[in-house]
Structures are given as C-alpha cells and as structure tokens.
Design a protein around this motif. Structure first.
Motif, PDB file in Angstrom:
ATOM      1  N   PRO A   4       0.821  -1.218   0.000  1.00 20.12           N
ATOM      2  CA  PRO A   4       0.000   0.000   0.000  1.00 20.12           C
ATOM      3  C   PRO A   4       0.853   1.266   0.000  1.00 20.12           C
ATOM      4  CG  PRO A   4      -0.805  -1.569   1.610  1.00 20.12           C
ATOM      5  CD  PRO A   4       0.502  -2.100   1.102  1.00 20.12           C
ATOM      6  N   GLU A   5       0.323   2.303  -0.558  1.00 20.97           N
ATOM      7  CA  GLU A   5       1.017   3.578  -0.682  1.00 20.97           C
ATOM      8  C   GLU A   5       1.060   4.342   0.638  1.00 20.97           C
ATOM      9  OE1 GLU A   5       2.490   4.981  -3.485  1.00 20.97           O
ATOM     10  OE2 GLU A   5       2.213   2.970  -4.289  1.00 20.97           O
ATOM     11  N   PRO A   6       2.112   5.151   0.866  1.00 23.42           N
ATOM     12  CA  PRO A   6       2.147   6.041   2.033  1.00 23.42           C
ATOM     13  C   PRO A   6       0.901   6.926   2.063  1.00 23.42           C
ATOM     14  CG  PRO A   6       4.298   5.955   1.018  1.00 23.42           C
ATOM     15  CD  PRO A   6       3.350   5.217   0.092  1.00 23.42           C
ATOM     16  N   GLY A   7       0.382   7.162   3.248  1.00 23.52           N
ATOM     17  CA  GLY A   7      -0.842   7.944   3.423  1.00 23.52           C
ATOM     18  C   GLY A   7      -2.035   7.074   3.737  1.00 23.52           C
ATOM     19  N   LEU A   8      -1.905   5.763   3.510  1.00 21.75           N
ATOM     20  CA  LEU A   8      -2.992   4.842   3.808  1.00 21.75           C
ATOM     21  C   LEU A   8      -3.251   4.828   5.311  1.00 21.75           C
ATOM     22  CD1 LEU A   8      -4.881   2.522   2.781  1.00 21.75           C
ATOM     23  CD2 LEU A   8      -3.021   0.978   3.403  1.00 21.75           C
ATOM     24  N   VAL A   9      -4.501   4.884   5.722  1.00 16.59           N
ATOM     25  CA  VAL A   9      -4.866   4.806   7.134  1.00 16.59           C
ATOM     26  C   VAL A   9      -5.320   3.374   7.419  1.00 16.59           C
ATOM     27  CG1 VAL A   9      -6.439   5.643   8.925  1.00 16.59           C
ATOM     28  CG2 VAL A   9      -5.483   7.237   7.252  1.00 16.59           C
ATOM     29  N   VAL A  10      -4.722   2.771   8.446  1.00 15.61           N
ATOM     30  CA  VAL A  10      -5.010   1.378   8.806  1.00 15.61           C
ATOM     31  C   VAL A  10      -5.333   1.288  10.291  1.00 15.61           C
ATOM     32  CG1 VAL A  10      -3.522   0.433   7.002  1.00 15.61           C
ATOM     33  CG2 VAL A  10      -2.570   0.884   9.257  1.00 15.61           C
ATOM     34  N   ARG A  11      -5.904   0.167  10.695  1.00 16.66           N
ATOM     35  CA  ARG A  11      -6.086  -0.127  12.124  1.00 16.66           C
ATOM     36  C   ARG A  11      -4.864  -0.909  12.580  1.00 16.66           C
ATOM     37  NH1 ARG A  11     -10.595   1.265  14.386  1.00 16.66           N
ATOM     38  NH2 ARG A  11     -12.403   1.682  13.101  1.00 16.66           N
ATOM     39  N   TYR A  12      -4.382  -0.588  13.756  1.00 13.90           N
ATOM     40  CA  TYR A  12      -3.142  -1.169  14.245  1.00 13.90           C
ATOM     41  C   TYR A  12      -3.242  -1.344  15.751  1.00 13.90           C
ATOM     42  CZ  TYR A  12       1.929  -1.736  14.707  1.00 13.90           C
ATOM     43  OH  TYR A  12       3.181  -2.216  14.967  1.00 13.90           O
ATOM     44  N   ASP A  13      -2.807  -2.492  16.250  1.00  9.48           N
ATOM     45  CA  ASP A  13      -2.787  -2.734  17.692  1.00  9.48           C
ATOM     46  C   ASP A  13      -1.589  -1.978  18.253  1.00  9.48           C
ATOM     47  OD1 ASP A  13      -2.976  -3.637  20.272  1.00  9.48           O
ATOM     48  OD2 ASP A  13      -2.346  -5.671  19.831  1.00  9.48           O
ATOM     49  N   TYR A  14      -1.827  -0.751  18.723  1.00 13.68           N
ATOM     50  CA  TYR A  14      -0.752   0.147  19.143  1.00 13.68           C
ATOM     51  C   TYR A  14      -0.674   0.204  20.655  1.00 13.68           C
ATOM     52  CZ  TYR A  14       2.436   4.063  18.943  1.00 13.68           C
ATOM     53  OH  TYR A  14       3.535   4.861  19.064  1.00 13.68           O
ATOM     54  N   LEU A  15       0.516   0.036  21.189  1.00 16.38           N
ATOM     55  CA  LEU A  15       0.751   0.093  22.625  1.00 16.38           C
ATOM     56  C   LEU A  15       1.582   1.339  22.919  1.00 16.38           C
ATOM     57  CD1 LEU A  15       0.400  -1.536  25.305  1.00 16.38           C
ATOM     58  CD2 LEU A  15       2.646  -2.504  24.839  1.00 16.38           C
ATOM     59  N   TRP A  16       0.999   2.291  23.650  1.00 16.20           N
ATOM     60  CA  TRP A  16       1.713   3.515  24.020  1.00 16.20           C
ATOM     61  C   TRP A  16       2.799   3.192  25.039  1.00 16.20           C
ATOM     62  CZ3 TRP A  16       0.977   7.735  21.240  1.00 16.20           C
ATOM     63  CH2 TRP A  16      -0.212   7.879  20.541  1.00 16.20           C
ATOM     64  N   THR A  17       3.831   4.017  25.093  1.00 20.68           N
ATOM     65  CA  THR A  17       4.946   3.823  26.021  1.00 20.68           C
ATOM     66  C   THR A  17       4.455   3.751  27.461  1.00 20.68           C
ATOM     67  OG1 THR A  17       6.361   5.059  24.519  1.00 20.68           O
ATOM     68  CG2 THR A  17       7.183   4.724  26.736  1.00 20.68           C
ATOM     69  N   HIS A  18       3.534   4.642  27.848  1.00 25.57           N
ATOM     70  CA  HIS A  18       3.057   4.635  29.237  1.00 25.57           C
ATOM     71  C   HIS A  18       2.247   3.373  29.544  1.00 25.57           C
ATOM     72  CE1 HIS A  18      -0.397   6.526  27.149  1.00 25.57           C
ATOM     73  NE2 HIS A  18      -1.125   5.999  28.123  1.00 25.57           N
TER      74      HIS A  18
END
Length: 65
Positions: A4-18
């Motif tokens: 996929p091209e840059p700029g694509l918005v995806v869902r991602y299991d993101y874990l913040w540092t805190h």
C-alpha cells in the motif's frame, strides 16, 4: 506483490509507552497512518506507522519548533 502507498490509514494494535510501562502487553486497535516502507526486496522489510489520536499531547510532551 505491491505494498500500500504512504498515506494509507489502517487499524493497528498500538501500545503507548506509558501503557507498556504499566506492564500492559497488548494495546487496542487504533488508527495509524502508513508513512514509509522499505523496498519490497529488502529483508527484513521495514514499515513506519504513526498513530492517529484526537487527544493533544500532555504539556511536557508538546512538540517544540
């Protein structure tokens, strides 16, 4: 296979540092933007995703210009 091209918005299991500091090992699905990806022939392949959030940074985390 094309990536996929840059700029694509995806869902991602993101874990913040805190969250990681509190001992969490799994985040929640968040929106993220694909910013860059290395050449598909390189191994390992690197992908840069940035989280998208409506919450402004805390005062000590503000970006300074």
């Amino acid at each position: 296979m094309s990536f996929p091209e840059p700029g694509l918005v995806v869902r991602y299991d993101y874990l913040w540092t805190h969250e990681a500091a509190r001992g969490q090992d799994q985040g929640k699905d968040r929106l993220a933007c694909l910013v860059a990806a290395s050449d598909s022939m390189l191994r390992p392949r690197y992908v840069v995703l940035l989280p998208i959030t409506p919450t402004p940074p805390a005062d000590d985390k503000k970006v300074r210009s």
